[in-house]
Design an enzyme around this catalytic site. Structure first.
Site, PDB file in Angstrom:
ATOM      1  N   GLY A   1       0.595  -5.101   0.749  1.00  0.00           N
ATOM      2  CA  GLY A   1      -0.549  -5.094  -0.157  1.00  0.00           C
ATOM      3  C   GLY A   1      -0.206  -5.668  -1.523  1.00  0.00           C
TER       4      GLY A   1
ATOM      5  N   ALA B   1       0.866  -1.177   0.000  1.00  0.00           N
ATOM      6  CA  ALA B   1       0.000   0.000   0.000  1.00  0.00           C
ATOM      7  C   ALA B   1       0.904   1.229   0.000  1.00  0.00           C
ATOM      8  CB  ALA B   1      -0.862  -0.021   1.257  1.00  0.00           C
TER       9      ALA B   1
ATOM     10  N   GLU C   1       4.225  -5.669   7.112  1.00  0.00           N
ATOM     11  CA  GLU C   1       3.429  -4.646   7.797  1.00  0.00           C
ATOM     12  C   GLU C   1       3.841  -4.475   9.257  1.00  0.00           C
ATOM     13  OE1 GLU C   1       2.283  -6.767   5.611  1.00  0.00           O
ATOM     14  OE2 GLU C   1       0.732  -5.858   4.351  1.00  0.00           O
TER      15      GLU C   1
ATOM     16  N   GLU D   1      -0.532  -9.314  -1.090  1.00  0.00           N
ATOM     17  CA  GLU D   1      -1.975  -9.566  -0.920  1.00  0.00           C
ATOM     18  C   GLU D   1      -2.691  -9.507  -2.267  1.00  0.00           C
ATOM     19  OE1 GLU D   1      -2.229  -6.507   2.256  1.00  0.00           O
ATOM     20  OE2 GLU D   1      -3.357  -8.030   3.329  1.00  0.00           O
TER      21      GLU D   1
HETATM   22  C1  3H9 Z   1       0.640  -2.391   3.419  1.00  0.00           C
HETATM   23  O1  3H9 Z   1       0.853  -2.820   2.315  1.00  0.00           O
HETATM   24  C2  3H9 Z   1      -0.683  -2.529   4.135  1.00  0.00           C
HETATM   25  C3  3H9 Z   1      -1.637  -3.462   3.502  1.00  0.00           C
HETATM   26  O2  3H9 Z   1      -1.586  -4.725   4.101  1.00  0.00           O
HETATM   27  C4  3H9 Z   1      -3.060  -3.045   3.703  1.00  0.00           C
HETATM   28  C5  3H9 Z   1      -3.495  -1.755   3.146  1.00  0.00           C
HETATM   29  C6  3H9 Z   1      -4.997  -1.555   3.172  1.00  0.00           C
HETATM   30  N1  3H9 Z   1       4.634   3.455   0.013  1.00  0.00           N
HETATM   31  O3  3H9 Z   1      13.297   1.820   0.176  1.00  0.00           O
HETATM   32  P1  3H9 Z   1      13.695   2.554  -1.055  1.00  0.00           P
HETATM   33  C7  3H9 Z   1       9.330   4.878  -1.407  1.00  0.00           C
HETATM   34  S1  3H9 Z   1       1.853  -1.570   4.274  1.00  0.00           S
HETATM   35  C8  3H9 Z   1       5.088   4.664  -0.299  1.00  0.00           C
HETATM   36  O4  3H9 Z   1      14.719   3.617  -0.934  1.00  0.00           O
HETATM   37  P2  3H9 Z   1      14.844   0.156  -2.157  1.00  0.00           P
HETATM   38  C9  3H9 Z   1      10.437   5.218  -0.427  1.00  0.00           C
HETATM   39  O5  3H9 Z   1       9.974   6.099   0.573  1.00  0.00           O
HETATM   40  C10 3H9 Z   1       3.229  -1.508   3.158  1.00  0.00           C
HETATM   41  N2  3H9 Z   1       6.373   4.898  -0.636  1.00  0.00           N
HETATM   42  O6  3H9 Z   1      14.111   1.568  -2.251  1.00  0.00           O
HETATM   43  C11 3H9 Z   1      11.450   5.850  -1.348  1.00  0.00           C
HETATM   44  O7  3H9 Z   1      11.040   7.179  -1.591  1.00  0.00           O
HETATM   45  P3  3H9 Z   1      12.106   8.342  -1.800  1.00  0.00           P
HETATM   46  C12 3H9 Z   1       3.962  -2.796   3.117  1.00  0.00           C
HETATM   47  C13 3H9 Z   1       7.205   3.856  -0.648  1.00  0.00           C
HETATM   48  O8  3H9 Z   1      15.042  -0.275  -3.543  1.00  0.00           O
HETATM   49  C14 3H9 Z   1      11.300   5.054  -2.652  1.00  0.00           C
HETATM   50  O9  3H9 Z   1      10.009   4.457  -2.573  1.00  0.00           O
HETATM   51  N3  3H9 Z   1       5.137  -2.657   2.309  1.00  0.00           N
HETATM   52  C15 3H9 Z   1       6.776   2.566  -0.324  1.00  0.00           C
HETATM   53  O10 3H9 Z   1      15.990   0.230  -1.207  1.00  0.00           O
HETATM   54  C16 3H9 Z   1      12.343   3.977  -2.813  1.00  0.00           C
HETATM   55  O11 3H9 Z   1      12.341   3.159  -1.654  1.00  0.00           O
HETATM   56  C17 3H9 Z   1       6.318  -2.303   2.813  1.00  0.00           C
HETATM   57  O12 3H9 Z   1       6.448  -2.090   3.992  1.00  0.00           O
HETATM   58  C18 3H9 Z   1       5.421   2.372   0.006  1.00  0.00           C
HETATM   59  N4  3H9 Z   1       4.934   1.159   0.320  1.00  0.00           N
HETATM   60  O13 3H9 Z   1      13.776  -0.802  -1.450  1.00  0.00           O
HETATM   61  C19 3H9 Z   1       7.451  -2.187   1.833  1.00  0.00           C
HETATM   62  N5  3H9 Z   1       7.840   1.725  -0.425  1.00  0.00           N
HETATM   63  O14 3H9 Z   1      12.921   7.928  -2.982  1.00  0.00           O
HETATM   64  C20 3H9 Z   1       8.180  -0.903   2.051  1.00  0.00           C
HETATM   65  C21 3H9 Z   1       8.883   2.472  -0.818  1.00  0.00           C
HETATM   66  O15 3H9 Z   1      11.264   9.552  -1.970  1.00  0.00           O
HETATM   67  N6  3H9 Z   1       9.224  -0.691   1.079  1.00  0.00           N
HETATM   68  N7  3H9 Z   1       8.504   3.764  -0.948  1.00  0.00           N
HETATM   69  O16 3H9 Z   1      12.906   8.354  -0.519  1.00  0.00           O
HETATM   70  C22 3H9 Z   1      10.408  -1.341   1.111  1.00  0.00           C
HETATM   71  O17 3H9 Z   1      10.655  -2.208   1.907  1.00  0.00           O
HETATM   72  C23 3H9 Z   1      11.450  -0.901   0.131  1.00  0.00           C
HETATM   73  O18 3H9 Z   1      11.111   0.393  -0.308  1.00  0.00           O
HETATM   74  C24 3H9 Z   1      11.629  -1.810  -1.106  1.00  0.00           C
HETATM   75  C25 3H9 Z   1      12.604  -1.113  -2.104  1.00  0.00           C
HETATM   76  C26 3H9 Z   1      12.213  -3.151  -0.666  1.00  0.00           C
HETATM   77  C27 3H9 Z   1      10.329  -2.008  -1.813  1.00  0.00           C
END
Ligand code: 3H9
Length: 696
Positions: free
Chosen positions: A102, A63, A125, A105
């Site tokens: 998400g 999400a 999450e 999911e």
């Molecule tokens: C969820 O899904 C809830 C659901 O169950 C239910 C909902 C109803 N959203 O980390 P990076 C941005 S909760 C918004 O440097 P990498 C991040 O801020 C979510 N922004 O890259 C950054 O921005 P900026 C569950 C996001 O290659 C840019 O993307 N998911 C999100 O080192 C690059 O990110 C997670 O918790 C997001 N979800 O790593 C996954 N994700 O460039 C969270 C990233 O402006 N994300 N951004 O600073 C990660 O673990 C890592 O970002 C990922 C890439 C492994 C994907």
């Protein structure tokens, strides 16, 4: 602007592509686009199967976390995923990169899943203080079984494609390298074979692993790691529902538990840290043309605990490392330390024997400075003394090639004075690692007055290569982390003289969430370390109580765990701290001698004195621009000092309490404890007294 969801027909397939850089988060326009695309594919007679793909570097990473602070907008993800699952035509997800939260999911709401071999799958999450809210707690156990699902959701750790296939999370691994072409061909073969929609919600949860005691045992198993956290318990409850009540009812309860998590201070704190850690990598004002220098060969100077830990961290990140120490015994002790740590990692199954051998092979030893002539980066980790460090840097200036980055791992000393011992202060900076250096995630990057932007960019890139969070800080005594630690430590020492036993201070602060209490930490780190640093300082307060107990312990040879006793007693081979009657008596007598009145100190006071002291000094660091942002201070304290993540760091915690409340608390301490240490920092005072005081 390009649409975040594309729709294309290839033969009998509707190909729906999510394209929302950088990580294809399920922002509102994506959800809308998906809803429209699925509805259209259902309508179109010629479409027999829907293929869901993502553009760019990854499948959906979750999400959109930024939306959690805003009012929800339809279509909500859980409803959208139910719509996908209920679709009358089979939906296939093709996954590359990371399918997280998400994103996973969404994949589980599809009827079939294929993925490239490098793909990773997780429900992280919990790291944001949340639980999966789009059916993840219900669909994952149906696919993988209860225990594997719980492990993924409670640890938040992703699994690889091999394991995903084994556990039943995906149906097929794609091997050709062209995900789109191979996914299309697999989808077409499914369509040709008459594949039908296969909703996960209609599957039974494999039940063999959840007999009566299973959930109780599972709770016990995770109790220590999830101490103080809200969402892990709620995740377990959701999975209990998955095995005991119908899918729809369980989904409604998942939703209400998710809302409870989302509105909790913990989740706000953890989401704050998610962005704070990424923000720390962005340096305002840094020359955009400053390109990081190439780093391949690293030299670490000083083969003590810190030096060998740094060397190991660099080996783990794939660098060639030269460990240098003029003392032959120290050098071979350092090498032994590294190889025994590598052996342990192999024993624990963290790395293979081959990986360990490769790391050992990339380590070279040297005793003379000439060996440093081809190093790209030198990290000095010798004794914490200005004189010694200046001598080392003068020698490095002679030995190293032009363009090499020269870094000091000092934890407190003036980086500019060290830089001035060279003819190239632009190439000098501080790289402050935390012990054990191969484990701790924090790297304080200390900018000297003359450090060039290119060298700072190099250090930031280096931190990323090490898998650490690099935080740029200014140069002053102790930088951000250790400077703030002084206030925290000072109060925990003062309270001893006021009659609070060390074990109570430790118990209260650990109960509040600190990884360890301050006195147990002192014993672990070695009380002599702080003692020597205090001897080097010329600006200590004229206060006989200041760190008095710690000084006395060192002067009596009680250095901590390494000498078998410190603030606590230790039994041979056992690191459990035991309260010492002798220390208790020593403290009582010293308090008497110094005329410190014994008082009743409440648990609340213990917490407030230590934490408010941190916040007050943090505010000074911010005001003096030693820290670039309040959030950087939070990142430092959470990743380097065991501050509870779920409280978001000291500055975020202060904002949550209300800066006015913190300010008032500090003013009350000024009244009761005197104003030597309890003058509110000017920035805190200014913000707290402003009408709209709600943060830094
Ligand atoms: C969820 O899904 C809830 C659901 O169950 C239910 C909902 C109803 N959203 O980390 P990076 C941005 S909760 C918004 O440097 P990498 C991040 O801020 C979510 N922004 O890259 C950054 O921005 P900026 C569950 C996001 O290659 C840019 O993307 N998911 C999100 O080192 C690059 O990110 C997670 O918790 C997001 N979800 O790593 C996954 N994700 O460039 C969270 C990233 O402006 N994300 N951004 O600073 C990660 O673990 C890592 O970002 C990922 C890439 C492994 C994907």
């Amino acid at each position: 602007m390009h649409p975040p969801v594309r729709y294309q027909i290839v033969d009998n397939l509707a190909i729906v592509t999510i394209d929302n850089p950088p990580v294809n988060a399920l922002s509102h326009p994506v959800r809308e686009g998906l809803q429209t695309a699925i509805a259209r594919a259902v309508e179109e007679h010629d479409v027999s199967l829907i293929l869901l793909l993502c553009a760019g570097r990854t499948f959906v990473a979750g999400a959109d976390i930024r939306e959690f602070g805003q009012p929800p907008r339809k279509p909500h993800l859980p409803d959208l995923l139910n719509q996908i699952e209920a679709c009358s035509k089979p939906v296939v997800a093709a996954i590359h990169g990371t399918a997280l939260g998400g994103g996973l999911e969404t994949a589980m709401a599809c009827h079939y899943r294929c993925a490239v071999r490098e793909a990773r799958f997780g429900l992280p999450e919990v790291n944001l203080g949340l639980l999966p809210d789009a059916g993840g707690t219900q669909r994952l156990p149906r696919l993988t079984g209860v225990e594997a699902a719980l492990d993924m959701m409670i640890s938040g750790r992703p699994i690889g494609a091999g394991q995903a296939l084994e556990t039943g999370l995906i149906d097929k691994i794609l091997d050709s390298g062209d995900i789109r072409a191979e996914a299309i061909s697999w989808a077409q073969s499914l369509a040709a074979s008459g594949a039908r929609p296969r909703p996960v919600s209609a599957m039974d949860v494999p039940g063999e692993d959840c007999n009566a005691g299973f959930f109780a045992d599972y709770r016990n198993r995770i109790a220590r790691k999830t101490r103080g956290l809200l969402s892990p318990e709620l995740i377990v409850q959701c999975v209990e529902d998955a095995v005991s009540i119908p899918f729809d009812q369980a989904l409604a309860r998942e939703r209400s538990r998710f809302m409870e998590c989302k509105s909790s201070p913990q989740s706000a704190a953890l989401r704050h840290l998610f962005f704070a850690e990424r923000e720390a990598a962005k340096i305002p004002g840094l020359d955009p043309s400053a390109v990081p220098r190439q780093i391949a060969k690293i030299a670490v100077l000083g083969a003590g605990t810190m030096g060998s830990g740094i060397a190991l961290a660099c080996l783990e990140a794939g660098f060639d490392v030269q460990l240098l120490d003029s003392n032959e015994d120290a050098l071979s002790a350092g090498q032994e330390r590294i190889s025994s740590l590598l052996d342990k990692q192999v024993e624990k199954g963290r790395i293979t024997a081959n990986e360990a051998a490769d790391r050992a092979r990339r380590l070279r030893l040297a005793q003379a400075y000439e060996a440093l002539s081809d190093a790209d980066l030198v990290i000095e980790a010798v004794f914490e003394s200005m004189e010694v460090k200046r001598d080392v840097f003068a020698a490095l200036d002679q030995a190293c090639r032009q363009g090499a980055v020269l870094a000091t791992n000092t934890s407190t000393l003036d980086v500019d004075r060290i830089a001035q011992a060279t003819s190239r202060p632009r190439d000098v900076l501080g790289l402050h690692f935390f012990s054990p250096a191969n484990v701790m995630r924090l790297l304080e990057i200390v900018r000297g007055a003359q450090t060039s932007d290119e060298v700072i960019a190099t250090a930031m890139a280096f931190a990323r290569r090490l898998g650490k969070v690099g935080v740029l800080v200014g140069n002053c005594f102790g930088f951000v982390g250790n400077r703030m630690l002084y206030g925290y430590g000072r109060e925990s020492q003062m309270m001893l003289l006021e009659g609070v036993p060390p074990e109570r201070i430790d118990r209260v602060l650990a109960g509040w969430g600190m990884a360890m209490g301050p006195h147990a930490v002192g014993d672990l780190a070695g009380l002599d370390v702080g003692y020597k640093i205090r001897r080097e300082r010329t600006d200590l307060p004229d206060d006989p109580c200041f760190y008095r107990v710690a000084d006395m312990l060192v002067e009596r040879g009680r250095l901590g765990q390494k000498s078998g006793s410190g603030m606590y007693d230790y039994q041979p081979g056992d690191r459990a701290p035991r309260p010492s009657a002798m220390v208790a008596q020593m403290i009582r007598e010293e308090a008497d001698r110094l005329g410190v009145a014994q008082r009743e100190v409440s648990d609340q006071e213990i917490i407030k004195r230590c934490i408010f002291a941190l916040v007050n000094e943090g505010a000074r660091c911010l005001d003096e621009k030693i820290a670039l942002r309040a959030s950087d201070i939070d990142v430092i304290w959470v990743n380097g000092y065991g501050f509870p993540r779920f409280r978001g760091g000291p500055m975020f915690y202060a904002s949550q309490l209300g800066l006015r409340n913190v300010y008032d608390g500090i003013c009350r301490f000024r009244e009761t404890l005197g104003d030597r240490y309890w003058r509110p920092a000017p920035l805190l005072e200014k913000l707290a007294l402003a009408d709209d005081a709600d943060g830094w």
